[in-house]
Design a protein around this motif. Structure first.
Motif, short mmCIF file in Angstrom:
data_model
loop_
_atom_site.label_atom_id
_atom_site.label_comp_id
_atom_site.label_asym_id
_atom_site.label_seq_id
_atom_site.Cartn_x
_atom_site.Cartn_y
_atom_site.Cartn_z
N PRO A 176 6.63 11.17 11.71
CA PRO A 176 7.98 10.86 12.23
C PRO A 176 8.35 11.77 13.38
O PRO A 176 7.90 12.90 13.45
CB PRO A 176 8.87 11.11 11.02
N VAL A 177 9.16 11.26 14.30
CA VAL A 177 9.66 12.07 15.40
C VAL A 177 11.20 12.01 15.39
O VAL A 177 11.79 11.04 14.89
CB VAL A 177 9.13 11.58 16.77
N TYR A 178 11.83 13.07 15.94
CA TYR A 178 13.29 13.17 15.92
C TYR A 178 13.77 13.74 17.24
O TYR A 178 13.03 14.46 17.91
CB TYR A 178 13.75 14.12 14.80
N THR A 179 15.02 13.43 17.60
CA THR A 179 15.65 14.08 18.75
C THR A 179 17.13 14.27 18.44
O THR A 179 17.59 13.94 17.34
CB THR A 179 15.42 13.26 20.04
N LYS A 180 17.88 14.81 19.41
CA LYS A 180 19.32 15.05 19.16
C LYS A 180 19.99 13.71 18.87
O LYS A 180 19.58 12.67 19.39
CB LYS A 180 19.94 15.71 20.41
N GLU A 237 22.42 15.73 13.40
CA GLU A 237 22.82 14.87 12.27
C GLU A 237 23.33 13.55 12.84
O GLU A 237 24.03 13.51 13.83
CB GLU A 237 23.90 15.54 11.44
N TRP A 238 22.94 12.46 12.20
CA TRP A 238 23.32 11.12 12.68
C TRP A 238 23.55 10.21 11.49
O TRP A 238 22.67 10.07 10.63
CB TRP A 238 22.22 10.57 13.57
N ARG A 243 22.49 11.59 8.30
CA ARG A 243 21.06 11.90 8.12
C ARG A 243 20.71 13.09 9.02
O ARG A 243 20.82 13.00 10.25
CB ARG A 243 20.20 10.70 8.50
N VAL A 261 18.15 16.04 10.67
CA VAL A 261 16.75 16.25 11.09
C VAL A 261 16.12 17.26 10.12
O VAL A 261 16.78 18.21 9.69
CB VAL A 261 16.72 16.81 12.54
N ARG A 302 3.94 18.83 10.48
CA ARG A 302 3.57 17.59 11.21
C ARG A 302 2.24 17.05 10.70
O ARG A 302 2.06 15.85 10.53
CB ARG A 302 3.51 17.86 12.72
#
Ligand SMILES: COC(=O)c1ccnc(N)c1
Length: 257
Positions: free
Chosen positions: A197-201, A204-205, A208, A210, A226
């Motif tokens: 999985p990858v995440y960016t700003k 929190e969204w 959910r 990071v 990773r």
């Protein structure tokens, strides 16, 4: 890299003018030439197909137009590449997209990305008369490759897939030179593992967050997390790859010992 494509639907390859491949062409990293197969027909109807010997459904692509088209591709390409000092009598690797080909893999994309000149022969109908491929193989390397276990109406879509997979590996095409290092299927520490999985700003969204480890700044922990995530994803989505990865990891460890 020079790429030639012989097709009866050049408009299908318009996407090669946009995004990553389009930019690579604009930067001179890729030199793509499209050739309309019907330009090498000799009848008023510009016929490229006929009924199959031995009977059966559909039509087969005639050998004469393909033979003449490939002759022209070799002649024009060799002239142009000789003009760039790329060796007299250069020939392309001919890539034939077909459901009956070897799997088109990241490894094959890497191999093709090392070539100075590729030519693609996407088929329509029931395929191209076999003698075209056999005759071509007498004068250039031929790779028959499939992009998956399904049949398409024509090979042009497969050409788009293959050209993009190859183009993104060419030096200077991807912005961040390291971008394809951790690709799924790429060589190296994550070899044979799917990307995790990858995440960016934002951090929190919609409630959910990071994963904390990615915000820790601890690069050793992040790399380990990773690898673990990649292994979990591979186990879930492609258990067939896990054996290959374990063997590669074991061999590597074994070699150290
Ligand atoms: C006509 O070409 C195809 O149907 C094709 C080409 C490459 N890979 C496939 N899986 C199908």
């Amino acid at each position: 890299m020079r790429i030639d494509v012989v097709t009866i639907f050049p408009e299908y390859l318009e996407p090669l003018n946009v995004s990553l491949v389009g930019k690579a062409r604009a930067r001179g990293r890729l030199d793509i030439h499209l050739h309309h197969l019907r330009d090498w027909t000799t009848d008023v109807h510009r016929t490229v197909d006929d009924t199959p010997y031995g009977g059966g459904p559909g039509m087969v692509m005639k050998p004469e137009p393909w033979g003449a088209a490939l002759d022209a591709v070799l002649e024009r390409g060799a002239e142009e590449l000789a003009g760039r000092g790329l060796g007299e009598g250069a020939v392309p690797t001919l890539v034939v997209p077909t459901p009956s080909g070897r799997p088109f893999t990241q490894e094959l994309a890497q191999r093709l990305a090392a070539e100075p000149w590729l030519a693609f022969a996407p088929a329509r109908y029931e395929g191209i008369d076999r003698r075209v491929i056999e005759e071509a193989a007498d004068r250039m390397p031929v790779v028959e490759a499939s992009i998956g276990d399904y049949v398409l109406a024509g090979g042009e879509v497969a050409v788009l897939v293959m050209v993009e997979a190859v183009a993104r590996l060419l030096p200077g095409v991807l912005g961040n030179a390291e971008s394809h290092r951790d690709d799924s299927f790429a060589a190296g520490a994550m070899a044979d593992l799917l990307e995790g999985p990858v995440y960016t700003k934002p951090a929190e969204w919609r409630g959910r967050a990071v994963p904390e480890v990615l915000l820790s700044g601890n690069h050793g922990l992040i790399a380990r997390w990773r690898r673990e995530q990649a292994f979990r994803r591979t186990l879930a989505m492609r258990p067939d790859l896990v054996g290959r990865w374990e063997k590669a990891a074991f061999d590597k460890h074994d070699r150290k010992a």
